[in-house]
Write a protein that holds these residues in place. Structure first.
Motif, PDB file in Angstrom:
ATOM      1  N   ASP A 146      -3.656   0.120  -1.845  1.00 53.72           N
ATOM      2  CA  ASP A 146      -3.193  -0.172  -3.206  1.00 53.72           C
ATOM      3  C   ASP A 146      -2.716   1.101  -3.904  1.00 53.72           C
ATOM      4  O   ASP A 146      -1.725   1.092  -4.637  1.00 53.72           O
ATOM      5  CB  ASP A 146      -4.319  -0.804  -4.032  1.00 53.72           C
TER       6      ASP A 146
ATOM      7  N   THR B  72       0.225   3.240  -1.013  1.00 52.33           N
ATOM      8  CA  THR B  72       1.352   2.619  -0.322  1.00 52.33           C
ATOM      9  C   THR B  72       2.039   1.574  -1.196  1.00 52.33           C
ATOM     10  O   THR B  72       1.534   1.205  -2.252  1.00 52.33           O
ATOM     11  CB  THR B  72       0.904   1.925   0.984  1.00 52.33           C
ATOM     12  N   ARG B  73       3.168   1.119  -0.704  1.00 51.86           N
ATOM     13  CA  ARG B  73       3.902   0.022  -1.344  1.00 51.86           C
ATOM     14  C   ARG B  73       3.953  -1.192  -0.424  1.00 51.86           C
ATOM     15  O   ARG B  73       4.904  -1.981  -0.466  1.00 51.86           O
ATOM     16  CB  ARG B  73       5.314   0.479  -1.709  1.00 51.86           C
ATOM     17  N   MET B  74       2.949  -1.319   0.397  1.00 51.09           N
ATOM     18  CA  MET B  74       2.893  -2.440   1.325  1.00 51.09           C
ATOM     19  C   MET B  74       2.808  -3.761   0.576  1.00 51.09           C
ATOM     20  O   MET B  74       2.224  -3.837  -0.511  1.00 51.09           O
ATOM     21  CB  MET B  74       1.684  -2.290   2.260  1.00 51.09           C
ATOM     22  N   LYS B  75       3.371  -4.793   1.185  1.00 49.62           N
ATOM     23  CA  LYS B  75       3.272  -6.133   0.610  1.00 49.62           C
ATOM     24  C   LYS B  75       1.851  -6.664   0.792  1.00 49.62           C
ATOM     25  O   LYS B  75       1.118  -6.217   1.670  1.00 49.62           O
ATOM     26  CB  LYS B  75       4.274  -7.062   1.287  1.00 49.62           C
ATOM     27  N   ALA B  76       1.492  -7.645  -0.032  1.00 51.40           N
ATOM     28  CA  ALA B  76       0.121  -8.171  -0.034  1.00 51.40           C
ATOM     29  C   ALA B  76      -0.299  -8.662   1.343  1.00 51.40           C
ATOM     30  O   ALA B  76      -1.410  -8.372   1.803  1.00 51.40           O
ATOM     31  CB  ALA B  76      -0.009  -9.290  -1.064  1.00 51.40           C
ATOM     32  N   GLU B  77       0.590  -9.381   2.020  1.00 52.54           N
ATOM     33  CA  GLU B  77       0.235  -9.925   3.332  1.00 52.54           C
ATOM     34  C   GLU B  77       0.074  -8.815   4.370  1.00 52.54           C
ATOM     35  O   GLU B  77      -0.752  -8.913   5.293  1.00 52.54           O
ATOM     36  CB  GLU B  77       1.267 -10.957   3.804  1.00 52.54           C
ATOM     37  N   GLU B  78       0.844  -7.732   4.226  1.00 51.81           N
ATOM     38  CA  GLU B  78       0.717  -6.596   5.130  1.00 51.81           C
ATOM     39  C   GLU B  78      -0.620  -5.890   4.919  1.00 51.81           C
ATOM     40  O   GLU B  78      -1.270  -5.450   5.882  1.00 51.81           O
ATOM     41  CB  GLU B  78       1.864  -5.616   4.908  1.00 51.81           C
ATOM     42  N   LYS B  79      -1.034  -5.792   3.668  1.00 53.85           N
ATOM     43  CA  LYS B  79      -2.322  -5.170   3.355  1.00 53.85           C
ATOM     44  C   LYS B  79      -3.470  -5.965   3.959  1.00 53.85           C
ATOM     45  O   LYS B  79      -4.380  -5.396   4.569  1.00 53.85           O
ATOM     46  CB  LYS B  79      -2.509  -5.061   1.840  1.00 53.85           C
TER      47      LYS B  79
END
Length: 249
Positions: A104, A107-114
């Motif tokens: 959180d 990174t700027r990862m998407k929720a599903e990637e997290k």
């Protein structure tokens, strides 16, 4: 590899670290050992940048951390994973939220990637189907494993562990040691572990630095530690073997 050069640190009139130099090698657990109050944790904090030494340098794969600009410091910090003493989980967050926290923030990862990454790391440390549990609902050993999952969730190049076996029973301590060693080798990380547990030293001590009264008095491995010829180290090893034997009964 991490290299430290002439690290010196005082707090007021008290000299805590005195010209400490050494290297921490990639792909193996590097242990910093020594009695309580001898400067181990302060050295760790200097290496990760939580405390600035009065003198000395820390090199992360050739990068001079303290001489670097803001961008270099941010770059290095993104490559660091940290397992704090006691786990240091957020009591108000679930296991899943605790492990996700670095993603959180960094990174700027998407929720599903997290979620996918969190689940992978929890499975890697032997914890599945505990995502929604609170820290108060899991054991001390499980908290440490959650802490390890959080420390590796961002694919760090460097892993730091401060007394990872503190407060654990001998069987769980071995599990945590084995997990740290396996993860270090699997991901080819530079891992630095602060400990005073001789079971850990003899189990995973591939590279060991002995700190005595703020000085790096000896470096070697678990095969050499019992015949170093250094009285201060012999006293430390013997005293801890006695304490471990009494604890294990």
């Amino acid at each position: 590899m991490i290299k430290i050069q002439s690290i010196t640190k005082s707090f007021g009139d008290k000299l805590v670290l005195n010209d400490v130099t050494g290297t921490f090698e990639k792909g193996k657990p590097n242990l910093i050992i020594g009695a309580s109050g001898t400067g181990k944790s302060v050295l760790l904090k200097c290496i990760v940048g939580l405390v600035k030494p009065d003198h000395g340098q820390v090199f992360y794969d050739g990068r001079d951390f303290f001489a670097g600009d803001r961008d270099l410091k941010i770059e290095v910090r993104r490559e660091i994973g940290m397992l704090f003493q006691g786990g240091a989980l957020f009591d108000s967050k679930t296991v899943e939220q605790n492990v996700m926290f670095p993603l959180d923030v960094l990174t700027r990862m998407k929720a599903e990637e997290k979620i996918e990454r969190v689940n992978f790391c929890l499975k890697r440390v032997g914890l599945e189907n505990v995502n929604k549990k609170m820290p108060s609902e899991i054991s001390g050993g499980m908290k440490k494993r959650v802490g390890i999952a959080r420390a590796i969730v961002n694919n760090p190049n460097y892993l730091f562990c401060d007394e990872p076996n503190s407060g654990l029973d001998p069987q769980t301590s071995v599990l945590i040691d084995d997990l740290i060693q396996d993860i270090t080798q699997d991901y080819d990380m530079t891992t630095v572990v602060v400990t005073h547990d001789m079971n850990s030293v003899m189990g995973i001590g591939e590279k060991i630095m002995f700190i005595y009264k703020g000085r790096n008095l000896w470096e070697g491995n678990k095969n050499d530690i019992t015949h170093s010829g250094i009285q201060e180290l012999d006293d430390f090893v013997f005293a801890n073997k006695v304490m471990n034997s009494l604890r294990d009964k």
